[in-house]
Structures are given as structure tokens and as C-alpha cells.
Enzyme design. Structure first.
Site, mmCIF file in Angstrom:
data_model
loop_
_atom_site.group_PDB
_atom_site.id
_atom_site.type_symbol
_atom_site.label_atom_id
_atom_site.label_comp_id
_atom_site.label_asym_id
_atom_site.label_seq_id
_atom_site.Cartn_x
_atom_site.Cartn_y
_atom_site.Cartn_z
ATOM 1 N N TYR A 87 0.846 -1.168 -0.168
ATOM 2 C CA TYR A 87 -0.128 -0.094 -0.026
ATOM 3 C C TYR A 87 0.852 1.345 0.003
ATOM 4 C CZ TYR A 87 -3.042 3.604 1.802
ATOM 5 O OH TYR A 87 -3.476 5.054 1.953
ATOM 6 N N GLU A 129 -3.308 7.716 -4.097
ATOM 7 C CA GLU A 129 -3.300 6.353 -3.279
ATOM 8 C C GLU A 129 -3.116 5.159 -4.207
ATOM 9 O OE1 GLU A 129 -5.454 4.858 0.536
ATOM 10 O OE2 GLU A 129 -6.838 4.471 -1.278
#
Ligand code: GDP
Ligand code: MN
Length: 385
Positions: free
Chosen positions: A101, A189
Site C-alpha cells: 500500500y 493512493e
């Protein structure tokens, strides 16, 4: 301004982040054409402005044209948490060894950009932050220096990325920072940022929000906003110059001035209600503007009751009353309204309303009283209470 995954990936590619090649389509036929072109296996992905598509069945792998056709026809038109799928992104499927992530955003309290990285990717990152916060690396960036390669490598190491991909992850973080900074994004993101079996680091998903107020600096990004995937009511509000934000509850809220609307949201929440929208008619609203606002609120089917909270200043309460009366004669709302008028010409406004004797309109004198009333009315209509 939120971007669809494939639009975010276009920005990623512009800044050297690795993404899979693919194409956006809106029909099953096109989906199969693109799948044939990029080569099987492909992944068929719903393009909606909401996360959790995978869990909702909006991301499917296809090994051949028949499967691509089947998934495309199932996913097109699908409803994902209230968002209808009108666009698909088809890309060549990647083999995944690991899912990481990564994100960049502005930490307002620290007044610095914040880079986050975790080797626990692919899943709900809020859960990681809550259950195993030590697995989510948070690193502030000096805004004048930018994110150096050294700091990026340190973040990758601290996060526990595999040794042989520290360099690849650092490159990805630097590129992601570059996307965030130079595109005036508020959020950039990647979840998951994958490592392939041949140790390539690649963005499999993209979540990018751009700062709408900085769009004038990016004429090439302007077209990203008029996506047909935008909420139709929000789009209409934008065209009419009304501030409107859709929320998840069932109580429509209209006020004049952002500060008043925000406090109204708070008071309604305190009274146990759930706002369905944030609608600011702005200062100096005339009858016509109020009528438009009422029609916007009622365009959302989940609204079970409406709270009208007007504090007259430049806005005159008699004008608001006239707008409301006009709206009722045109639109004939079927849900109850609670109206609180205070400030400039409020006595005249209340007199006009009383005289008009509109069906299902309840007067309230204070904001708290108005909030309690509207929550009770929404609950009586079978709302969320
Ligand atoms: P989200 O559910 O909206 O976050 O959509 P994602 O784009 O993150 O996809 C969800 C999940 O689908 C990912 O975490 C992967 O596990 C899986 N997935 C997506 N693309 C691929 C792919 O190219 N290959 C494989 N094997 N899995 C994929
Ligand atoms: Mn994702």
C-alpha cells in the site's frame, strides 16, 4: 474532485509510475475488443468513484473472450454502493507475488505532506491502521526539499518491503509524490502496489483526488471533471451555482452560508439524524434560487424529511418564504419540511408561510427544536431515524 481508477492511472503513467496497459470502454462489445487486444488473462474493472469494488463483485479476471464478455455484461449497469457502473477499465492481468500500500496526502496538522506505506496492501487500509498501526509507516516530507530517493528507500525499508524491491518501491513512492505535487492532488493512493513474480513494482489500482480550486493550472485535467460518473445531482448543482454535497442519510438540509449549513449538520447528527446532503444556497438567495435548491434536495430519493435553516442577513427571509411557496406550488413535495427562519424580515417571512398554509410544513423557532422535529419526522417516514 475524485478521479476514476483509469484516470488516476493516466496521471500515474505521465509521471513514470508503472501501470498495466488497457482501455476504458462503455459497452460489452468494446470490452471484448480491448481484451482481445491487450491479451488474456485480462481484468475487467468497474469504474466508479467508490472503493471496495473487488468485494462488491466489480473486479473480475477473465481467461478468454467468453469470460470477458460474461464479466463485462454482469458488471456494466451493476450498482456498487449506490454508484451505477457505466464505464469499465480492461487491462492485461498481472501476476501478483505481494500486495503493498502507498499513499501521499497533506497532513494539515503537521503542515507537511505525508507519505504512507505498508506491506499489508490490497486490504482495507483503515483496518491495518487500527489493528496493526506499526505496519503502516507514516513519514512527513519537507515541502521545500520534496521526497528524496534516500527518504523513499528508508520508508520502504522501515515498512518491511522485500530487500530486492526496495529500489522499485522507492521509485514508485518518488513518482507518486511527484503525481501528488505537480498535479495538485489532495490524495494520491495505490492499493495495491504490487510486486510481480519477476519482481516488478506496479500500481494495480489508483485513487486520486485533485484540488478543484487548482484546476485552472491544469487545463489538461479539466476534462476529467465532466465525467458522466459524477453524481447527477451534484453535477446539476454545479451548473446552477449551488453548493451541494451528497451524503448518506435521509434528512435533506438547506441553509444559507457554509458555516450555518455545517452547524446544522452537527445539530441534526446530535439529535440522532443522518443528513442526506449538504446544500448551501449561498448569501442573498432570492425566491428563484430557493426554488432550485428545493428541487435539488428532492431529486435525491432517500430524503425522508427536509430541514430549512435560514439565518437572514443579506438573504431576506420573506424572499426565502416566497421561494418555498413557489417550490411547493411547482414541485408539490410529499415529504415533510421543518422551517426555521430567523434574521432579516423573518416576521414577514413567517407571516407569508403561515398565510400560504403549505401542507406538511412545520415551523420551528430554534435550530435545536428544528433538528429534533425533523429527525422525528424522518423516523416517522420510515427513515434511518
Ligand atoms: P478495489 O476493490 O476497488 O480496491 O479494486 P482493486 O483495483 O484494488 O482490485 C481489488 C483486488 O482485485 C486487488 O487487491 C487484487 O487482489 C485483485 N486484482 C486486481 N487486478 C488484478 C490483476 O491484474 N491480477 C490479479 N491476479 N488480481 C487482481
Ligand atoms: Mn484497491
Amino acid at each position: 474532485m475524485d478521479l476514476l481508477e483509469y484516470q488516476g492511472k493516466q496521471l500515474f503513467a505521465r509521471h513514470g509510475l508503472r501501470v498495466s496497459s488497457g482501455d476504458a470502454v462503455s459497452t460489452v462489445e468494446e470490452a471484448v475488443e480491448v481484451a482481445d487486444r491487450v491479451g488474456y488473462p485480462v481484468v475487467v474493472k468497474a469504474q466508479v468513484l467508490i472503493g471496495g469494488r473487488g468485494k462488491a463483485g466489480g473486479v473480475k479476471l477473465a481467461d478468454d473472450a467468453a469470460q470477458a464478455r460474461e464479466h463485462a455484461s454482469n458488471i456494466l449497469g451493476m450498482d456498487i454502493h449506490g454508484h451505477t457502473v457505466r464505464t469499465l477499465w480492461i487491462e492485461h492481468a498481472s501476476d501478483i507475488a505481494t500486495e503493498y500500500y502507498a499513499s501521499v496526502l497533506l497532513d494539515r496538522s503537521a503542515k507537511k505532506p505525508l507519505v504512507m506505506f505498508s506491506v499489508e496492501g490490497g486490504v482495507d487500509i483503515e483496518e491495518v491502521a487500527e489493528r496493526t498501526p506499526e505496519k503502516l509507516i507514516r513519514s512527513h516530507v519537507d515541502p521545500l526539499e520534496g521526497l528524496s530517493r534516500e527518504q523513499a528507500e528508508q520508508i520502504a525499508r522501515d515498512g518491511g518491503a522485500d530487500d530486492d524491491v526496495i529500489g522499485g518501491v522507492a521509485d514508485a513512492l518518488v513518482a507518486l509524490y511527484e503525481v501528488w505535487l505537480s498535479e495538485d492532488a489532495t490524495l494520491a493512493e495505490i492499493n495495491p502496489l504490487i510486486v510481480t513474480p519477476d519482481r516488478e513494482v506496479k500500481a494495480l489500482d489508483a485513487k486520486v483526488s485533485l484540488d478543484g480550486n487548482a484546476l485552472y493550472r491544469h487545463p489538461e485535467n479539466q476534462s476529467l471533471s465532466d465525467s458522466e460518473n459524477e453524481d447527477p445531482i451534484e453535477r446539476r448543482a454545479k451548473q446552477e451555482g449551488v453548493q451541494y454535497v451528497k451524503l448518506d442519510g435521509d434528512i435533506g438540509i438547506l441553509g444559507n452560508g457554509a458555516g450555518l449549513v455545517m452547524s446544522t449538520l452537527d445539530v441534526v447528527a446530535q439529535a440522532g439524524g443522518a443528513p442526506a446532503n449538504f446544500l448551501d444556497a449561498g448569501g442573498g438567495s432570492d425566491a428563484e434560487k430557493i426554488k432550485q435548491a428545493v428541487s435539488l434536495i428532492l431529486a435525491n430519493d432517500s430524503v425522508k424529511a427536509v430541514l430549512f435553516n435560514i439565518f437572514g442577513g443579506i438573504t431576506r427571509c420573506d424572499e426565502v418564504a416566497k421561494g418555498l411557496i413557489a417550490a411547493f406550488s411547482d414541485i408539490k413535495p410529499t415529504v415533510p419540511f421543518v422551517v426555521r427562519l430567523d434574521g432579516t424580515n423573518d416576521v414577514e417571512g413567517r407571516r407569508l408561510l403561515a398565510e400560504a398554509d403549505l401542507p406538511n410544513v412545520h415551523a420551528a423557532h430554534t435550530m435545536n427544536e428544528a433538528a429534533e422535529k425533523v429527525v422525528a419526522l424522518a423516523a416517522a417516514q420510515g427513515g434511518q431515524g
